[in-house]
Scaffold this active site. Sequence first.
Site, PDB file in Angstrom:
ATOM      1  N   MET A  50      43.716  47.484  37.161  1.00  0.00           N
ATOM      2  CA  MET A  50      44.606  46.757  36.254  1.00  0.00           C
ATOM      3  C   MET A  50      45.254  47.727  35.283  1.00  0.00           C
ATOM      4  SD  MET A  50      42.135  43.519  35.400  1.00  0.00           S
ATOM      5  CE  MET A  50      41.107  42.766  36.661  1.00  0.00           C
ATOM      6  N   MET A 151      44.594  34.343  45.589  1.00  0.00           N
ATOM      7  CA  MET A 151      43.936  34.355  44.285  1.00  0.00           C
ATOM      8  C   MET A 151      43.615  32.930  43.861  1.00  0.00           C
ATOM      9  SD  MET A 151      43.652  37.521  43.330  1.00  0.00           S
ATOM     10  CE  MET A 151      43.190  37.255  41.613  1.00  0.00           C
ATOM     11  N   GLY A 156      43.334  39.196  36.336  1.00  0.00           N
ATOM     12  CA  GLY A 156      43.247  39.914  35.075  1.00  0.00           C
ATOM     13  C   GLY A 156      41.875  39.976  34.456  1.00  0.00           C
ATOM     14  N   PHE A 157      41.036  38.960  34.688  1.00  0.00           N
ATOM     15  CA  PHE A 157      39.715  38.943  34.082  1.00  0.00           C
ATOM     16  C   PHE A 157      38.703  38.344  35.053  1.00  0.00           C
ATOM     17  CE2 PHE A 157      42.597  38.915  30.479  1.00  0.00           C
ATOM     18  CZ  PHE A 157      42.032  39.861  29.643  1.00  0.00           C
ATOM     19  N   GLY A 158      37.475  38.814  34.996  1.00  0.00           N
ATOM     20  CA  GLY A 158      36.407  38.233  35.791  1.00  0.00           C
ATOM     21  C   GLY A 158      35.806  37.032  35.091  1.00  0.00           C
ATOM     22  N   GLY A 159      34.997  36.277  35.846  1.00  0.00           N
ATOM     23  CA  GLY A 159      34.263  35.167  35.257  1.00  0.00           C
ATOM     24  C   GLY A 159      35.044  33.888  35.086  1.00  0.00           C
ATOM     25  N   GLY A 191      38.455  35.251  43.311  1.00  0.00           N
ATOM     26  CA  GLY A 191      38.508  34.528  42.052  1.00  0.00           C
ATOM     27  C   GLY A 191      37.521  33.384  41.975  1.00  0.00           C
ATOM     28  N   GLY A 192      36.430  33.587  41.224  1.00  0.00           N
ATOM     29  CA  GLY A 192      35.462  32.518  41.029  1.00  0.00           C
ATOM     30  C   GLY A 192      34.645  32.174  42.251  1.00  0.00           C
ATOM     31  N   GLY A 212      32.328  38.477  42.380  1.00  0.00           N
ATOM     32  CA  GLY A 212      32.123  39.328  41.218  1.00  0.00           C
ATOM     33  C   GLY A 212      30.997  38.869  40.331  1.00  0.00           C
TER      34      GLY A 212
END
Length: 335
Positions: A50, A151, A156-159, A191-192, A212
């Site tokens: 990123m 996606m 941009g962010f995990g979790g 993603g998730g 992740g």
Amino acid sequence: MKRGSTPGRQPQLGRARVAASILDADLGNLANAVKRVEREGGDRVHLDVMDAHFVPNLTFGARTIKALRRRTRLPFDAHLMITDPGPYIEEYLDAGCDSITFHVEVSADQIEPTLRRIREAGRAAGLALRPKTPLSALEPYRELLDIVMVMTVEPGFGGQAFMDDVARAKVLKARDLLTHKLHGGEVHVDGGVSRDNAELLGGFGADILVVGSALWGEGHDMGREIRLIRALADEGYQYGLNDGVPPIPRDKLVTFATLSRAEARTLREEIEAAGIPVLLFRSPDDPPDMDDESRRWELLLPASSEAAATERFGARRDSLRRSGSVAATSGPHSP
């Protein structure tokens, strides 16, 4: 060495694969993170790059990936969430990435040349798309794609929470963009992803599940999570798309033909030119001390590509067999 094996690593028997994202690992000790992924049975290391411009976060780049490359033999799966992948693609190729995926939302003038460069380097090339971007955005580039990455969170962010509606709308249809691939085309979901949605994704035909935070949370048994996610995805595929029949294991090989050495080499070159990998082995039915030019040779290829190979090259195989008066076989060989 056993057919189809890789030194020091046992082949997985199922269809689905887990690419472990290290975004939620200890970024101060990434060397340990990639070694742990390998030790716990992950299939790939997923690298989220990123630039704090295309997405509002900054992670690591090619130099870090190159340093990590020495720490594991697992494939590196790079996901470039950067505004300008084209000017930097050589750095990621040099770093040792086995597959590189970037976003279709970048400027259009760099998409085609960047995909072509990745493929020229012998790596798998892919395009990712944000949840609100339609699959039709990938259509102009479909012939250059080895990977379609859906996606199921905003990049941009995990979790983040998994977007069920996006998975239902896109994952199965993404396969249509890879019909040109006789072997190796992959739908990735990122993603998730966790055990809670792995069966759903397998039922839509997802090949690679990017996982992740579900692996890195405190107290999580990473190896168990990986095994559960793979098994649930394969079960979803079995009952969702395959009429209750277990999926063909990704690492399973079958004997496509048994031919003389010259004919076997000829057919191997033709099949590999179409994108299907082929292994040549001496036939175990011939005496071990027999001269290589006189003995028969077996062409082994992935079982998942057998139907495509038979449709495209079955007549050619039979013609070579008749011309050399060598019996062909089609029995399976597990790696």
